[in-house]
Design an enzyme around this catalytic site. Structure first.
Site, mmCIF file in Angstrom:
data_model
loop_
_atom_site.group_PDB
_atom_site.id
_atom_site.type_symbol
_atom_site.label_atom_id
_atom_site.label_comp_id
_atom_site.label_asym_id
_atom_site.label_seq_id
_atom_site.Cartn_x
_atom_site.Cartn_y
_atom_site.Cartn_z
ATOM 1 N N TYR A 71 -2.479 21.478 4.675
ATOM 2 C CA TYR A 71 -1.587 21.124 5.792
ATOM 3 C C TYR A 71 -1.909 22.060 6.956
ATOM 4 O O TYR A 71 -3.073 22.362 7.204
ATOM 5 C CB TYR A 71 -0.128 21.200 5.321
ATOM 6 C CG TYR A 71 0.833 20.487 6.238
ATOM 7 C CD1 TYR A 71 0.599 19.176 6.647
ATOM 8 C CD2 TYR A 71 1.954 21.135 6.720
ATOM 9 C CE1 TYR A 71 1.469 18.531 7.500
ATOM 10 C CE2 TYR A 71 2.844 20.496 7.567
ATOM 11 C CZ TYR A 71 2.587 19.193 7.965
ATOM 12 O OH TYR A 71 3.447 18.556 8.814
ATOM 13 N N LYS A 92 1.810 -5.198 -9.250
ATOM 14 C CA LYS A 92 0.444 -5.403 -8.755
ATOM 15 C C LYS A 92 -0.222 -4.055 -8.474
ATOM 16 O O LYS A 92 -1.387 -3.832 -8.820
ATOM 17 C CB LYS A 92 0.507 -6.226 -7.466
ATOM 18 C CG LYS A 92 -0.774 -6.932 -7.116
ATOM 19 C CD LYS A 92 -0.871 -8.222 -7.919
ATOM 20 C CE LYS A 92 -2.045 -9.056 -7.490
ATOM 21 N NZ LYS A 92 -2.042 -10.370 -8.115
ATOM 22 N N GLY A 112 -2.065 -26.404 -2.876
ATOM 23 C CA GLY A 112 -1.503 -25.300 -2.112
ATOM 24 C C GLY A 112 -2.521 -24.179 -2.000
ATOM 25 O O GLY A 112 -3.733 -24.419 -1.956
#
Length: 461
Positions: free
Chosen positions: A113, A168, A270
């Site tokens: 950082y 997922k 579709g």
């Protein structure tokens, strides 16, 4: 017929009299109402009772309640608690982030950082391509949905879609080491979705569109591919198409037919059906006949939908009209991505000898697989309780692994076809048969093979 499965697994804690027959009484009660016991554990014992955890699979939430009531009805049995094991898996979500670097002291903090990180920021500002090398962008995918077409549940919205997107992301990590994150957008406006993805794209090396309803999904994917310099992949379209094309290549090998001679019926036009048709056309079949709720798609139907017009112009060489049953007559292959229980064994009997049937509607396919097997030589479904499961997880983790490794900026049909061939090739000639045309989703060879094929097709070395 469906069988009880782990999707409706419950653990029931009961207190029962400590008799010699208690185990038989409890298991018989569960079996009598159709439950399947997977574990039976005595967790506590007293002079006047035993406490037992019974874990079993059910068919549905209602069936789980029937099992519980059957146990509660036994004399002396007290049902103390019922735990739905699927809900337990989801408590607090299924994914997390973790640091890849140690933060043990001030030196570590100064490098990871401030002040050290400022040098990295400046390097990327000077050379934006360094973002792929010096940040998570090199290994990160956004799983984007608007919640409008979630599994078999339809338009349930972004919050309700989140468990699917988490799942997922977990699959991406498990099978390909890809760090994916759910992005569930609270809009179903095409322009807002496109703009939102465009705005978040700098963080990601790829975009996986998921569960966005057709025909809006076609426009969103097309526009994002034009706007972004990272691959955009709609899994409901291309993931399904990849696995179907790979599985069909092997199925035709089993029955000794060539793609060039195959007459194929695709039911459902579709997102998935259209992508299957487009990718199959790259393989040069004898003909494809598409069928939707209004019957066979043909050039004289007068469809106003742009996707259907494209399908009509590029399929159905004889311009046939009629219903699904008419389309099946003489067909070599049926591929269904539509609705349950559309036809039976008598219609399969009208297909060509050694027919191939991919009935992929979930959870209930277009035809009962056992009925299809009466006349078809090869049968596949989208279910895990039958052979030949056509599952997108065979494709998307490896596809994105390959795209990220190649630092690809787009995705092409050549890459999709390479992925399909890689999946098919995992099933070598010695293992290939009518009940094994695609590998298991847990086959560790699949994702690396797909990734390598995609990386090479993308021009990677």
């Amino acid at each position: 017929m469906p069988v009880p499965g782990p999707g409706y697994s419950i653990t029931i804690r009961v207190a029962a009299p400590p008799s010699a027959s208690v185990a038989g009484d409890l298991t018989s009660a569960v079996g009598h109402v159709g439950g399947v016991i997977t574990a039976f554990d005595v967790v506590d014992s007293h002079a006047d009772s035993v406490v037992i955890d019974i874990t079993c699979n059910a068919l549905s939430a209602d069936h789980a309640r029937d099992i519980t009531e059957a146990l509660r009805a036994l004399p002396g049995v007290d049902v103390r608690k019922v735990s739905d094991r699927t809900f337990l898996v989801h408590l607090g979500g299924k994914i997390e982030i973790s640091a890849k670097v140690a933060l043990r002291n001030r030196d570590d903090l100064s490098r990871a950082y401030t002040p050290g990180v400022a040098r990295i920021c400046q390097a990327i500002a000077d050379n934006p391509d360094d973002a792929r090398r010096l940040t998570i962008k090199r290994n990160t995918v956004a799983v984007v949905t608007d919640g409008s077409a979630v599994l078999g549940m339809g338009n349930i919205g972004p919050a309700a879609a989140l468990p699917v997107m988490e799942g997922k992301a977990a699959l991406f990590k498990k099978f390909a080491g890809v760090d994916a994150w759910p992005v569930c957008l609270d809009t179903q406006d095409t322009e807002e979705i496109i703009r939102a993805v465009e705005l978040i794209a700098p963080v990601y090396g790829g975009i996986n569109l998921e569960d966005i309803a057709a025909p809006r999904c076609f426009e969103i994917e097309r526009r994002l591919r034009q706007k972004l310099d990272i691959p955009v992949f709609h899994d409901d379209q291309h993931g399904t198409a990849i696995v179907v094309v790979g599985a069909l290549r092997n199925a035709l090998r089993v029955v000794g037919k060539d793609m060039a001679d195959a007459k194929i019926v695709v039911c459902g036009v579709g997102a998935a059906g259209s992508a299957i048709i487009r990718l199959l056309l790259q393989r040069g079949p004898a003909d494809i006949v598409a069928v939707d709720v209004d019957g066979i798609v043909h050039r004289d139907r007068g469809d106003t939908d742009a996707n259907l017009r494209w399908v009509a112009l590029n399929t159905n060489r004889e311009n046939k009209a009629g219903r699904l049953h008419d389309a099946l007559v003489g067909a070599d292959v049926f591929i269904g991505v539509s609705a349950p229980n559309l036809f039976g064994a008598e219609q399969v009997a009208t297909m060509a000898p050694d027919a191939v049937v991919f009935a992929l509607a979930n959870p209930d396919p277009e035809i009962d697989p056992l009925e299809a097997q009466k006349h078809a030589a090869v049968v596949a479904t989208g279910r895990s309780d039958y052979p030949n499961q056509i599952n997108n997880v065979l494709a998307f983790p490896g596809v994105f692994r390959g795209l990220l490794d190649a630092q690809a900026h787009t995705i092409t049909d050549a890459m999709l076809l390479a992925a399909a061939d890689a999946i098919a090739d995992v099933v070598d000639g010695e293992r290939l048969n009518a009940s094994f045309i695609v590998p298991s989703v847990f086959d560790a060879a699949v994702a690396p093979a797909v990734a390598e094929a995609v990386r090479k097709a993308a021009g990677g070395h």
